[in-house]
Motif scaffolding. Structure first.
Motif, PDB file in Angstrom:
ATOM      1  N   UNK A   1       8.521   1.433   1.857  1.00 27.27           N
ATOM      2  CA  UNK A   1       8.112   2.673   2.519  1.00 27.27           C
ATOM      3  C   UNK A   1       8.880   3.866   1.962  1.00 27.27           C
ATOM      4  N   UNK A   2      10.169   3.687   1.724  1.00 23.28           N
ATOM      5  CA  UNK A   2      10.977   4.778   1.172  1.00 23.28           C
ATOM      6  C   UNK A   2      10.559   5.102  -0.256  1.00 23.28           C
ATOM      7  N   UNK A   3      10.146   4.087  -1.005  1.00 19.58           N
ATOM      8  CA  UNK A   3       9.705   4.334  -2.371  1.00 19.58           C
ATOM      9  C   UNK A   3       8.418   5.141  -2.393  1.00 19.58           C
ATOM     10  N   UNK A   4       7.483   4.818  -1.536  1.00 23.27           N
ATOM     11  CA  UNK A   4       6.241   5.584  -1.468  1.00 23.27           C
ATOM     12  C   UNK A   4       6.511   7.009  -0.995  1.00 23.27           C
TER      13      UNK A   4
ATOM     14  N   UNK B   1      -0.795   6.066  -7.185  1.00 23.22           N
ATOM     15  CA  UNK B   1      -1.722   4.936  -7.295  1.00 23.22           C
ATOM     16  C   UNK B   1      -1.339   3.773  -6.390  1.00 23.22           C
ATOM     17  N   UNK B   2      -0.038   3.511  -6.241  1.00 20.37           N
ATOM     18  CA  UNK B   2       0.382   2.390  -5.399  1.00 20.37           C
ATOM     19  C   UNK B   2       0.005   2.630  -3.940  1.00 20.37           C
ATOM     20  N   UNK B   3       0.223   3.847  -3.461  1.00 14.01           N
ATOM     21  CA  UNK B   3      -0.135   4.146  -2.079  1.00 14.01           C
ATOM     22  C   UNK B   3      -1.641   4.128  -1.888  1.00 14.01           C
TER      23      UNK B   3
ATOM     24  N   UNK C   1       4.587  -4.861  -4.758  1.00 15.14           N
ATOM     25  CA  UNK C   1       5.884  -4.241  -4.970  1.00 15.14           C
ATOM     26  C   UNK C   1       5.920  -2.764  -4.565  1.00 15.14           C
ATOM     27  N   UNK C   2       4.799  -2.197  -4.152  1.00 18.58           N
ATOM     28  CA  UNK C   2       4.738  -0.765  -3.794  1.00 18.58           C
ATOM     29  C   UNK C   2       5.225   0.104  -4.934  1.00 18.58           C
ATOM     30  N   UNK C   3       4.689  -0.165  -6.136  1.00 21.08           N
ATOM     31  CA  UNK C   3       5.100   0.576  -7.329  1.00 21.08           C
ATOM     32  C   UNK C   3       3.864   0.905  -8.156  1.00 21.08           C
ATOM     33  N   UNK C   4       3.749   2.136  -8.647  1.00 16.73           N
ATOM     34  CA  UNK C   4       2.613   2.474  -9.507  1.00 16.73           C
ATOM     35  C   UNK C   4       2.675   1.714 -10.836  1.00 16.73           C
ATOM     36  N   UNK C   5       1.540   1.126 -11.203  1.00 14.66           N
ATOM     37  CA  UNK C   5       1.407   0.432 -12.483  1.00 14.66           C
ATOM     38  C   UNK C   5       0.104   0.883 -13.125  1.00 14.66           C
TER      39      UNK C   5
END
Length: 226
Positions: A55-58, A78-80, A109-113
């Motif tokens: 959540x903090x990463x997003x 993109x991840x969100x 992983x809640x990370x943009x790829x």
């Protein structure tokens, strides 16, 4: 083709000094239609809760978008966007084996790829702040249409124009991964508080997934760090 390593412009570094990305190139790879394994991977990722820093990463990505004038509630990273779609629709639609792989990892992983067709590139990828004069090829009603990014917008681009708008919000069709793609470039993008070790773990998961789909692929990874 990737004639030089991907580059991050100092203006982007100044905006987000905490930005670190992992670049992965897969040469001599292969793609394929979505299959049961990919569907299961997507379903499992959509059902997972994600790491404790997700959540903090997003939220860090929302702050980054606001930093160059974008409105993340309308154009999220993109991840969100994937996570919201999975929650709304109860899952994610299959596209093809490689896209299903990196979408599943992005949600988990809640990370943009991003995944790109290197053969469609003119020069190396660069992450820059746009002047507003660049062109972005997109689709409108099934036809190619040209857009221009906002001045100061963070974009990925090559010598021909913008390949992804608003950092990682919307990829252009010119460089997307399709079934015939054999030369592939992936980028995994991280901000604080995502640990660098987690970024590297996502890279390993991606490489393992690529090798499962394309055992003969030659894989190279590079950490894009200040």
């Amino acid at each position: 083709m990737l004639s030089a390593p991907p580059a991050v412009d100092p203006a982007v570094r100044a905006l987000r000094p905490d930005f670190v990305a992992l670049s992965l190139v897969a040469r001599g790879a292969r793609n394929g239609p979505s299959d049961d394994d990919g569907a299961a991977r997507l379903a499992e990722a959509c059902a997972a809760t994600g790491p404790d820093w997700a959540a903090a990463h997003l939220e860090a990505w929302r702050e980054a978008y606001r930093g160059f004038g974008a409105k993340p509630q309308r154009t999220p990273c993109s991840a969100e966007a994937l996570r919201k779609r999975a929650q709304r629709d109860g899952g994610l639609p299959p596209i093809n084996r490689m896209v299903d792989l990196y979408n599943a990892l992005s949600v988990r992983w809640a990370v943009p790829i991003g995944g790109e067709d290197l053969a469609a590139y003119a020069g190396p990828p660069r992450l820059v702040r746009a002047t507003g004069d660049e062109t972005f090829e997109t689709l409108s009603n099934g036809e190619v249409a040209l857009e221009h990014p906002e001045p100061g917008e963070v974009v990925w681009r090559d010598d021909r124009g913008v390949t992804c708008r608003r950092w990682n919000w919307r990829q252009g069709p010119r460089t997307r991964l399709d079934l015939p793609t054999t030369e592939m470039w992936f980028v995994i993008e991280r901000l604080e508080p995502m640990p660098i070790a987690a970024l590297e773990a996502v890279g390993r998961d991606l490489a393992d997934g690529i090798r499962t789909i394309a055992p003969a692929a030659r894989i190279e990874t590079t950490l894009l760090i200040p």
